[in-house]
Scaffold this motif. Structure first.
Motif, short mmCIF file in Angstrom:
data_model
loop_
_atom_site.label_atom_id
_atom_site.label_comp_id
_atom_site.label_asym_id
_atom_site.label_seq_id
_atom_site.Cartn_x
_atom_site.Cartn_y
_atom_site.Cartn_z
N GLY A 4 0.82 -1.21 0.00
CA GLY A 4 0.00 0.00 0.00
C GLY A 4 0.86 1.26 0.00
N PHE A 5 1.92 1.24 0.80
CA PHE A 5 2.82 2.40 0.85
C PHE A 5 3.60 2.54 -0.45
N LEU A 6 4.02 1.42 -1.03
CA LEU A 6 4.72 1.48 -2.32
C LEU A 6 3.82 2.08 -3.39
N TRP A 7 2.53 1.70 -3.38
CA TRP A 7 1.61 2.28 -4.36
C TRP A 7 1.43 3.78 -4.13
N LEU A 8 1.36 4.19 -2.87
CA LEU A 8 1.25 5.62 -2.56
C LEU A 8 2.47 6.36 -3.09
N LEU A 9 3.66 5.81 -2.83
CA LEU A 9 4.89 6.42 -3.36
C LEU A 9 4.88 6.44 -4.88
N PHE A 10 4.41 5.35 -5.49
CA PHE A 10 4.36 5.28 -6.94
C PHE A 10 3.51 6.42 -7.51
N TRP A 11 2.30 6.59 -6.98
CA TRP A 11 1.41 7.63 -7.52
C TRP A 11 1.94 9.03 -7.24
N CYS A 12 2.52 9.25 -6.07
CA CYS A 12 3.12 10.56 -5.78
C CYS A 12 4.24 10.88 -6.76
N ASN A 13 5.10 9.88 -7.01
CA ASN A 13 6.22 10.09 -7.93
C ASN A 13 5.74 10.24 -9.37
N LEU A 14 4.74 9.46 -9.74
CA LEU A 14 4.22 9.56 -11.10
C LEU A 14 3.62 10.94 -11.36
N LEU A 15 2.83 11.43 -10.42
CA LEU A 15 2.23 12.76 -10.57
C LEU A 15 3.32 13.84 -10.57
N GLY A 16 4.32 13.67 -9.71
CA GLY A 16 5.44 14.62 -9.70
C GLY A 16 6.21 14.60 -11.00
N THR A 17 6.35 13.42 -11.59
CA THR A 17 7.04 13.29 -12.88
C THR A 17 6.28 14.03 -13.97
N VAL A 18 4.98 13.81 -14.03
CA VAL A 18 4.15 14.49 -15.03
C VAL A 18 4.24 16.01 -14.84
N TYR A 19 4.11 16.46 -13.60
CA TYR A 19 4.22 17.89 -13.30
C TYR A 19 5.59 18.43 -13.73
N GLY A 20 6.64 17.63 -13.48
CA GLY A 20 7.99 18.05 -13.84
C GLY A 20 8.16 18.23 -15.35
N TYR A 21 7.60 17.31 -16.13
CA TYR A 21 7.69 17.46 -17.58
C TYR A 21 6.90 18.68 -18.06
N ILE A 22 5.78 18.95 -17.41
CA ILE A 22 5.03 20.17 -17.75
C ILE A 22 5.84 21.41 -17.39
N TRP A 23 6.53 21.36 -16.25
CA TRP A 23 7.39 22.46 -15.81
C TRP A 23 8.46 22.78 -16.86
N TYR A 24 8.96 21.76 -17.53
CA TYR A 24 10.00 21.93 -18.55
C TYR A 24 9.44 22.26 -19.94
N ASP A 25 8.15 22.44 -20.04
CA ASP A 25 7.49 22.63 -21.33
C ASP A 25 8.16 23.70 -22.20
N ASP A 26 8.40 24.89 -21.64
CA ASP A 26 9.01 25.98 -22.41
C ASP A 26 10.41 25.62 -22.88
N GLN A 27 11.21 25.03 -21.98
CA GLN A 27 12.58 24.69 -22.36
C GLN A 27 12.62 23.56 -23.38
N LEU A 28 11.71 22.61 -23.27
CA LEU A 28 11.64 21.54 -24.26
C LEU A 28 11.28 22.10 -25.63
N LEU A 29 10.32 23.01 -25.66
CA LEU A 29 9.90 23.63 -26.92
C LEU A 29 11.04 24.45 -27.52
N PHE A 30 11.72 25.24 -26.68
CA PHE A 30 12.85 26.05 -27.14
C PHE A 30 13.95 25.15 -27.71
N THR A 31 14.25 24.06 -27.01
CA THR A 31 15.29 23.13 -27.46
C THR A 31 14.90 22.51 -28.80
N LEU A 32 13.65 22.10 -28.93
CA LEU A 32 13.17 21.49 -30.17
C LEU A 32 13.29 22.46 -31.34
#
Length: 196
Positions: A4-32
Motif C-alpha cells: 500500500g505504501f509502495l503504491w502511494l509512493l508510486f502515484w506521488c512520484n508519477l504525478l510529480g514526474t508528469v508535473y515536472g515534464y510540464i514544468w520543462y514545457d518551455d525549455q523543451l519547446l525552445f530546445t526542439l
C-alpha cells in the motif's frame, strides 16, 4: 515495503514526474526549435530522475522473472538512485543559491525544495531494497555524466535563477562534482548492502 505504501509512493512520484515534464514545457519547446531533436532527452533532468524512481517502484511491486527485464530493471534502479540524489540536491542548491544572491522567495520555490529533497531522501531510503549491482551503477554514473556534458556543451542545462546567470561556470563545476558524489553515495549504499 508495504505494498500500500509502495503504491502511494508510486502515484506521488508519477504525478510529480508528469508535473515536472510540464514544468520543462518551455525549455523543451525552445530546445526542439533551436537544437537537434536528439538533445531533448537531456533537457528535463529532475522529472526523468523521478521517472526512473517511479519505474523502480514498479519493479519492487512486480519483480520481473526474465533475465533481460531484470537487468533492465537494475539499470533503471541504478539511474533512479544516482539521478534522484543528484537532481534532488542540485535543485535545492540552485534555489537557495538564487536566494543568497538576492532572488525573491516565491511559494513555488518551497514546493520545489520539498519535492526535490524528497527525491534524494527516498532514493537513499530505498536503495537497500533495489537489486542492482556495480555494473548498473557505473552505467547510471556514465549516463548522468553524459547528461552533464550535453547540458553544458550545448547550453541546455535547466533554467537557473536570474541571479546565477553570471555563475554558469561555477554551477557547471558544482553539477559535475555532484554527479560524482551521487555515484559515490550509490557505491557506499551497495557496499553497505554487501552487493559489491
Amino acid at each position: 515495503m508495504n505494498r500500500g505504501f509502495l503504491w502511494l509512493l508510486f502515484w506521488c512520484n508519477l504525478l510529480g514526474t508528469v508535473y515536472g515534464y510540464i514544468w520543462y514545457d518551455d525549455q523543451l519547446l525552445f530546445t526542439l526549435q533551436n537544437y537537434p531533436a536528439a538533445l531533448l532527452v537531456f533537457v528535463p533532468d529532475s522529472p526523468t530522475a523521478s521517472l526512473f524512481f517511479t519505474l523502480s517502484l514498479l519493479f519492487l511491486l512486480y519483480p520481473p522473472s526474465g533475465r533481460s527485464l531484470k537487468n533492465a530493471g537494475y539499470v533503471i534502479q541504478g539511474l533512479a538512485v544516482v539521478t534522484s540524489i543528484k537532481y534532488g540536491v542540485w535543485a535545492v542548491s540552485m534555489i537557495v543559491a538564487g536566494w543568497s544572491f538576492g532572488g525573491d522567495m516565491i511559494w513555488q520555490d518551497f514546493m520545489l525544495i520539498a519535492s526535490h529533497l524528497a527525491m534524494a531522501v527516498e532514493a537513499l531510503l530505498y536503495v537497500r531494497f533495489f537489486g542492482f549491482r556495480m555494473v548498473s551503477l557505473i552505467v547510471a554514473g556514465g549516463w548522468t555524466l553524459l547528461n552533464d556534458v550535453m547540458d553544458y556543451t550545448f547550453g541546455i542545462y535547466p533554467y537557473l535563477p536570474y541571479e546565477l546567470h553570471n555563475y554558469v561556470s561555477e554551477v557547471r563545476t558544482f553539477t559535475f562534482t555532484l554527479t560524482i558524489l551521487s555515484f559515490i553515495a550509490g557505491w557506499i549504499a551497495l557496499k553497505k548492502a554487501k552487493r559489491l
